[in-house]
Design an enzyme around this catalytic site. Structure first.
Site, PDB file in Angstrom:
ATOM      1  N   GLU A 178       0.852  -1.201   0.000  1.00  0.00           N
ATOM      2  CA  GLU A 178       0.000   0.000   0.000  1.00  0.00           C
ATOM      3  C   GLU A 178       0.875   1.234   0.000  1.00  0.00           C
ATOM      4  O   GLU A 178       0.589   2.231  -0.665  1.00  0.00           O
ATOM      5  CB  GLU A 178      -0.922  -0.002   1.239  1.00  0.00           C
ATOM      6  CG  GLU A 178      -1.964   1.108   1.248  1.00  0.00           C
ATOM      7  CD  GLU A 178      -1.515   2.415   1.901  1.00  0.00           C
ATOM      8  OE1 GLU A 178      -2.261   3.395   1.816  1.00  0.00           O
ATOM      9  OE2 GLU A 178      -0.414   2.455   2.484  1.00  0.00           O
ATOM     10  N   GLU A 179       1.964   1.160   0.775  1.00  0.00           N
ATOM     11  CA  GLU A 179       2.818   2.337   0.956  1.00  0.00           C
ATOM     12  C   GLU A 179       3.586   2.711  -0.310  1.00  0.00           C
ATOM     13  O   GLU A 179       4.171   3.773  -0.399  1.00  0.00           O
ATOM     14  CB  GLU A 179       3.799   2.107   2.125  1.00  0.00           C
ATOM     15  CG  GLU A 179       3.122   1.868   3.475  1.00  0.00           C
ATOM     16  CD  GLU A 179       2.424   3.097   4.054  1.00  0.00           C
ATOM     17  OE1 GLU A 179       2.360   4.130   3.353  1.00  0.00           O
ATOM     18  OE2 GLU A 179       1.947   3.008   5.204  1.00  0.00           O
TER      19      GLU A 179
END
Ligand code: PHE
Ligand code: ZN
Ligand code: ZN
Ligand code: CA
Length: 484
Positions: A178-179
């Protein structure tokens, strides 16, 4: 090893067994399990159990230890990420979930999504909850997003513990990378067919739910997600929290779902933003300070939490899970049509009635378990060049879909090449292909038949084995439904 396939023609004359078929009725039998832990937080839905804070922090402590043992982070491509995933998967497997790891490449290395399905429930109304499991490379990522991951995991385990038999199918997603730009959730959603997207009736996202100077935010950025948003807001209201809406602006994993029209919402306890004095007056904490001063920093560790906010959000996630697992989505029928539009003997309990099958395929042989009852279609499993098939001609209703359960048992390699295949055909068109690479226990498959509306068409399952090593393809509980 697949079971030895010794039978020659175990043609099932099993009509007498049909009376003993156990029907899996969807129910709302989700009783609250006994719990010795008393928690003062009220829950909005009486059915949902309290999630003790310790059931959440035990997972957070594990994430902290994993980070400490792996260079201080749980970042994509680093061993701390994979260890986090392995830990969550082991917990879910032990509780009875059917889990699957989906891998994908990123510029920081291979990442993985973990998908966990609770068996049962209507697959055409699948309720999903998820959050990202990766951290940034600067730190252990305990608030971001150990908290969402741990709270979802604790709720999922409580759900399993309750012996839930939900009306709707329930699935959890733990996203990788996600990051790096929502890569895991995007990869997952991209891997879904139109029918599978259609089947996702709701997606709830939880990314940061224990911020040390907490806010209580409900996502308000999806026009299709109003009902989900209102349910989350109502849960906060019931807990005495006057939450605020937030436009997350595509900053978390629900974005990919939203883009394909799946209704989404979520909660958030705040990141780098600053708490207003109005918010501090109603929620407590420090006005003029960040909700999470350690956001994306090394200090996002096991001490970077507000445990009251975390506890409250964990209970809210459980409330949401219990409520939506039995939510009535109305609209589309999930009952198989009758008359010409029905599959005859879809559970194979009446032998070959309705089906045209090659020798020995429709069987009650105990070496392969049925999905329901005792009859099933067992194609292949000979370990030599062989083709089996089972077919039925139907009139396809409007917005028709073919659903069935498939179990693949193989002696072949499950990662290399597709040597033995199962094809599902409508007339001469192949709708889908599975192989030794899809080895695993029963999974539900839905295929779109809308292109054949009103037509009479032969639906055929064809299993083909090469000359070496057996693969068994077991089909059960075939039905033809109308999604319209
Ligand atoms: N997705 C952000 C992150 O992981 C956090 C975030 C969540 C921001 C929700 C806004 C809303 O860094
Ligand atoms: Zn982050
Ligand atoms: Zn995050
Ligand atoms: Ca059966």
């Amino acid at each position: 090893m697949t079971p030895a396939r010794t039978r020659i023609a175990a043609l099932a004359g099993i009509a007498t067994l049909a009376a003993g078929v156990a029907l899996a009725l969807p129910g709302s039998a989700t009783a609250r399990p006994g719990s010795a832990t008393v928690d003062p937080q009220p829950t909005a839905v009486p059915d949902a159990p309290d999630i003790p804070l310790s059931a959440v922090t035990t997972h957070l402590e594990e994430f902290q230890s994993i980070a400490e043992a792996n260079g201080g982070n749980r970042y994509t491509g680093q061993p701390g990420y994979r260890a986090s995933l392995d830990y969550v998967q082991a917990q879910l497997d032990a509780a009875g979930f059917v889990t699957e790891v989906q891998s994908f490449s990123t510029r920081a290395g291979t990442s993985y999504n973990l998908i966990a399905d609770w068996p049962g429930g209507d697959p055409t109304n699948t309720v999903m909850m998820g959050g990202h499991l990766d951290s940034v490379d600067e730190g252990p990522g305990i608030n971001d997003n150990g908290t969402g991951s741990a709270a979802i995991l604790a709720s999922a385990l409580a759900f399993a513990q309750s012996g839930a038999e939900p009306t709707n199918h329930v699935r959890f997603g733990f996203w990788g990378a996600e990051e790096l730009g929502l890569l895991g959730s995007t990869h997952y959603v991209d891997s879904l067919s139109t029918v599978e997207v259609d089947d996702l009736a709701a997606y709830f996202n939880f990314d940061m739910v224990g911020s040390p100077n907490p806010g209580y935010f409900v996502y308000d950025d999806d026009a299709n997600g109003t009902e989900l948003r209102d349910s989350l807001t109502a849960s906060y209201d019931a807990a005495g929290i006057d939450s605020d809406y937030i436009d997350v602006d595509g900053r978390s994993d629900h974005a990919a779902f939203m883009q394909r029209g799946i209704p989404t919402a979520g909660t958030f306890s705040g990141a780098e933003g600053t708490k207003t004095s109005t918010q501090a007056a109603k929620w407590g904490g420090q006005a003029g300070q960040a909700y999470d001063p350690c956001y994306h920093s090394a200090c996002d560790d096991i001490d970077n939490l507000d445990t009251a906010a975390l506890d409250l959000n964990a209970d809210l996630i459980a409330d949401t899970l219990w409520a939506w697992a039995d939510h009535d989505f109305g609209g589309g029928t999930t009952e198989p049509p009758t008359g010409d539009d029905a599959i005859t003997n879809g559970g194979f309990e009446d032998g070959t009635t309705g089906w045209q099958a090659t020798n020995g395929v429709v069987t009650t042989d105990l070496d392969q378990s049925a999905h329901g009852g005792s009859g099933k279609a067992w194609l292949n499993g000979y370990g030599r060049a062989h083709t089996d098939s089972v077919a039925q001609t139907v009139t396809v209703p409007d917005a028709g879909r073919l659903t069935f359960w498939l179990r693949v048992d193989t002696d072949e390699d499950t990662t290399g090449q597709a040597y033995d295949t199962l094809r599902v055909k409508a007339g001469s068109t192949t709708l889908g292909t599975w192989s030794n690479l899809d080895a695993g226990d029963y999974r539900s498959i839905a295929l779109d038949l809308s292109a054949y509306a009103g037509q009479s068409v032969a639906l055929t399952f064809v299993g083909t084995e090469d000359a070496y090593l057996a693969s068994d393809f077991v089909i059960d509980d075939v039905s033809l439904t109308s999604a319209g």
